[in-house]
Design a protein around this motif. Structure first.
Motif, PDB file in Angstrom:
ATOM      1  N   HIS A  77      36.041  34.345  30.438  1.00 30.62           N
ATOM      2  CA  HIS A  77      37.015  35.411  30.723  1.00 30.62           C
ATOM      3  C   HIS A  77      38.094  34.885  31.688  1.00 30.62           C
ATOM      4  O   HIS A  77      38.114  34.049  32.048  1.00 30.62           O
ATOM      5  CB  HIS A  77      37.068  36.344  30.712  1.00 30.62           C
ATOM      6  CG  HIS A  77      36.206  36.951  31.742  1.00 30.62           C
ATOM      7  ND1 HIS A  77      34.968  37.107  32.044  1.00 30.62           N
ATOM      8  CD2 HIS A  77      36.444  37.645  32.411  1.00 30.62           C
ATOM      9  CE1 HIS A  77      34.207  37.481  33.399  1.00 30.62           C
ATOM     10  NE2 HIS A  77      35.151  37.660  33.375  1.00 30.62           N
ATOM     11  N   HIS A  91      39.369  36.595  34.455  1.00 34.02           N
ATOM     12  CA  HIS A  91      39.598  37.112  35.642  1.00 34.02           C
ATOM     13  C   HIS A  91      39.744  36.250  36.091  1.00 34.02           C
ATOM     14  O   HIS A  91      39.030  34.717  36.375  1.00 34.02           O
ATOM     15  CB  HIS A  91      38.045  38.110  35.776  1.00 34.02           C
ATOM     16  CG  HIS A  91      38.399  39.379  34.886  1.00 34.02           C
ATOM     17  ND1 HIS A  91      37.607  40.323  34.658  1.00 34.02           N
ATOM     18  CD2 HIS A  91      40.105  40.167  34.258  1.00 34.02           C
ATOM     19  CE1 HIS A  91      38.102  41.367  33.794  1.00 34.02           C
ATOM     20  NE2 HIS A  91      39.284  40.743  34.282  1.00 34.02           N
ATOM     21  N   ASP A 102      38.084  35.478  39.347  1.00 32.97           N
ATOM     22  CA  ASP A 102      36.814  34.754  39.384  1.00 32.97           C
ATOM     23  C   ASP A 102      35.896  34.471  39.333  1.00 32.97           C
ATOM     24  O   ASP A 102      35.418  33.657  39.529  1.00 32.97           O
ATOM     25  CB  ASP A 102      35.795  36.395  40.484  1.00 32.97           C
ATOM     26  CG  ASP A 102      35.882  37.367  39.495  1.00 32.97           C
ATOM     27  OD1 ASP A 102      36.831  37.870  38.733  1.00 32.97           O
ATOM     28  OD2 ASP A 102      34.892  37.632  38.954  1.00 32.97           O
ATOM     29  N   HIS A 103      36.714  33.751  37.668  1.00 36.74           N
ATOM     30  CA  HIS A 103      36.163  33.222  36.969  1.00 36.74           C
ATOM     31  C   HIS A 103      36.894  31.411  37.399  1.00 36.74           C
ATOM     32  O   HIS A 103      35.739  30.941  36.623  1.00 36.74           O
ATOM     33  CB  HIS A 103      35.722  33.569  35.737  1.00 36.74           C
ATOM     34  CG  HIS A 103      34.786  34.923  36.175  1.00 36.74           C
ATOM     35  ND1 HIS A 103      33.399  35.008  35.569  1.00 36.74           N
ATOM     36  CD2 HIS A 103      34.696  36.382  36.411  1.00 36.74           C
ATOM     37  CE1 HIS A 103      32.581  35.901  36.164  1.00 36.74           C
ATOM     38  NE2 HIS A 103      33.653  36.652  36.519  1.00 36.74           N
ATOM     39  N   HIS A 162      34.528  43.666  28.274  1.00 31.40           N
ATOM     40  CA  HIS A 162      34.864  44.289  29.624  1.00 31.40           C
ATOM     41  C   HIS A 162      36.307  43.042  29.062  1.00 31.40           C
ATOM     42  O   HIS A 162      37.143  43.823  30.012  1.00 31.40           O
ATOM     43  CB  HIS A 162      33.816  42.288  30.470  1.00 31.40           C
ATOM     44  CG  HIS A 162      34.135  42.310  31.399  1.00 31.40           C
ATOM     45  ND1 HIS A 162      34.492  43.025  32.480  1.00 31.40           N
ATOM     46  CD2 HIS A 162      35.014  40.849  31.825  1.00 31.40           C
ATOM     47  CE1 HIS A 162      34.753  42.406  33.685  1.00 31.40           C
ATOM     48  NE2 HIS A 162      34.995  41.029  33.609  1.00 31.40           N
ATOM     49  N   ASP A 191      30.246  38.264  32.183  1.00 31.14           N
ATOM     50  CA  ASP A 191      30.382  39.330  33.530  1.00 31.14           C
ATOM     51  C   ASP A 191      30.065  40.497  32.048  1.00 31.14           C
ATOM     52  O   ASP A 191      29.766  41.562  32.678  1.00 31.14           O
ATOM     53  CB  ASP A 191      31.854  39.728  33.756  1.00 31.14           C
ATOM     54  CG  ASP A 191      31.952  39.350  34.519  1.00 31.14           C
ATOM     55  OD1 ASP A 191      31.576  38.588  35.437  1.00 31.14           O
ATOM     56  OD2 ASP A 191      33.541  39.796  35.163  1.00 31.14           O
ATOM     57  N   HIS A 194      26.997  43.161  36.013  1.00 31.56           N
ATOM     58  CA  HIS A 194      28.601  42.636  37.508  1.00 31.56           C
ATOM     59  C   HIS A 194      27.205  43.530  38.747  1.00 31.56           C
ATOM     60  O   HIS A 194      27.499  42.821  40.146  1.00 31.56           O
ATOM     61  CB  HIS A 194      29.709  43.399  37.922  1.00 31.56           C
ATOM     62  CG  HIS A 194      30.770  43.398  36.871  1.00 31.56           C
ATOM     63  ND1 HIS A 194      30.659  43.482  35.737  1.00 31.56           N
ATOM     64  CD2 HIS A 194      31.644  42.643  36.871  1.00 31.56           C
ATOM     65  CE1 HIS A 194      31.904  43.028  35.117  1.00 31.56           C
ATOM     66  NE2 HIS A 194      32.997  42.652  35.369  1.00 31.56           N
TER      67      HIS A 194
END
Ligand SMILES: [Zn+2]
Length: 332
Positions: free
Chosen positions: A147, A149, A151-152, A234, A255, A258
């Motif tokens: 996805h 986000h 942090d990915h 998510h 995710d 988490h």
């Protein structure tokens, strides 16, 4: 051997021991221990696992601490979580991991860590971990992202807009790409959510410009032998990736979890980053029993490094059986 001979034979040793003891009594009882310098360097941030013919390398991007206020659930459950967190401040310690799969034909990265886009001094280490593992970013052919986000995907692009993986095609679900890259949806998003749109658009931009941003909308094969598994909730196009080889399987679940020490026991607990929390919990409730039944290795970006393990049913929830560290190349 008579005792006298034994003593005689070892007399040099006894003398040496006596000197050491005397030296110790002069310099203090712990002189020998204090003389050894501490080492603060660590093993490199990668760990490899064999899955059939696949070489899977977990790459550490760093460590994180999940904020208890990011979790949501029923009051009784959340009161319990708050109490547990009070008693154990490390309850929500977590990780940021990406994973590299060498199929023998292609080098595929699944999720790219946070890079410089999520904040936190301990993050942005994935490219270094990849180099430590013997690869270069230029060698990566494909990146499958679960996805968008930051942090990915933060690890895909530097803050000044350069592609970290210049030869890689980036694959993401069309629903995911359409959502986060839409100026219209971004304009209507709540203030707290706007940074997610801004980072996704900035990170994607150089790959779009280079014609390297690719989307999939169904279960059409992107890579031979890789199953695309929609995991909605998510985010709109949150996707898991299943690889199999010689009857062995590994599943990259993004995710789904988490906070492993809370959500495995309470899969109904969601996070504030879930776009559709009800769907996220439903997806988790469908997926976890299936994974616990099958002998599948799971790769989790936020599970404790190396983020590789298996799921087992335990009580009303699940437990995580991590792979065991070894410095050898063996099938686990
Ligand atoms: Zn996320």
């Amino acid at each position: 051997m008579p005792l006298a001979n034994l003593l005689k034979g070892n007399s040099k040793l006894f003398a040496a021991a006596l000197l050491v003891a005397l030296a110790g009594s002069v310099a203090g009882p712990n002189a020998a221990l204090a003389a050894a310098p501490q080492h603060h360097d660590q093993v490199p941030g990668f760990f490899r696992l064999q899955v059939g013919d696949l070489e899977v390398t977990a790459l550490s991007d760093g460590v994180t601490v999940f904020d208890p206020h990011w979790l949501t659930g029923k009051k009784a459950t959340m009161d319990g979580v708050e109490k547990a967190f009070h008693e154990d401040p490390h309850l929500l310690d977590g990780a940021e991991n990406g994973f590299l799969v060498n199929t023998g034909r292609q080098l595929i990265l699944v999720d790219a860590g946070a890079g410089a886009w999520w904040g936190g001094p301990g993050l942005g280490r994935l490219a270094g971990s990849l180099r430590s593992a013997g690869y270069t970013p230029e060698e990566v052919d494909l990146v499958l992202v679960t996805h968008l986000h930051s942090d990915h995907i933060g690890g895909l692009t530097t803050q000044d807009g350069q592609r970290v993986f210049p030869n890689a095609d980036i694959y993401v679900a069309k629903a995911e790409s359409d959502f986060w890259l839409s100026p219209e949806i971004a304009a209507k998003a709540p203030k707290d959510a706007k940074p997610f749109f801004q980072s996704a658009q900035a990170i994607a931009a150089p790959y779009i410009k280079a014609g390297k941003w690719r989307t999939f909308s169904g279960s059409e094969p992107v890579v031979d032998g890789v199953e695309l598994v929609p995991l909605p909730g998510h985010t709109p196009g949150h996707t898991g990736y299943g690889f199999s080889s010689k009857g062995q399987k590994i599943f990259f679940w993004g995710d789904i979890i988490h906070a492993q020490r809370v959500q495995l026991q309470h899969p109904e607990v969601t996070v504030v980053f879930d776009i559709d929390p009800t769907a996220a919990a439903a997806t988790r409730n469908q997926l976890l029993p299936k994974l616990a039944r099958e002998d599948v290795v799971i790769a989790g970006p936020h599970m404790s490094f190396p983020g590789l393990g298996r799921l087992r049913k335990e009580g009303r929830g699940y437990s995580w059986a991590p792979v065991t560290f070894t410095d050898q190349w063996i099938e686990q």
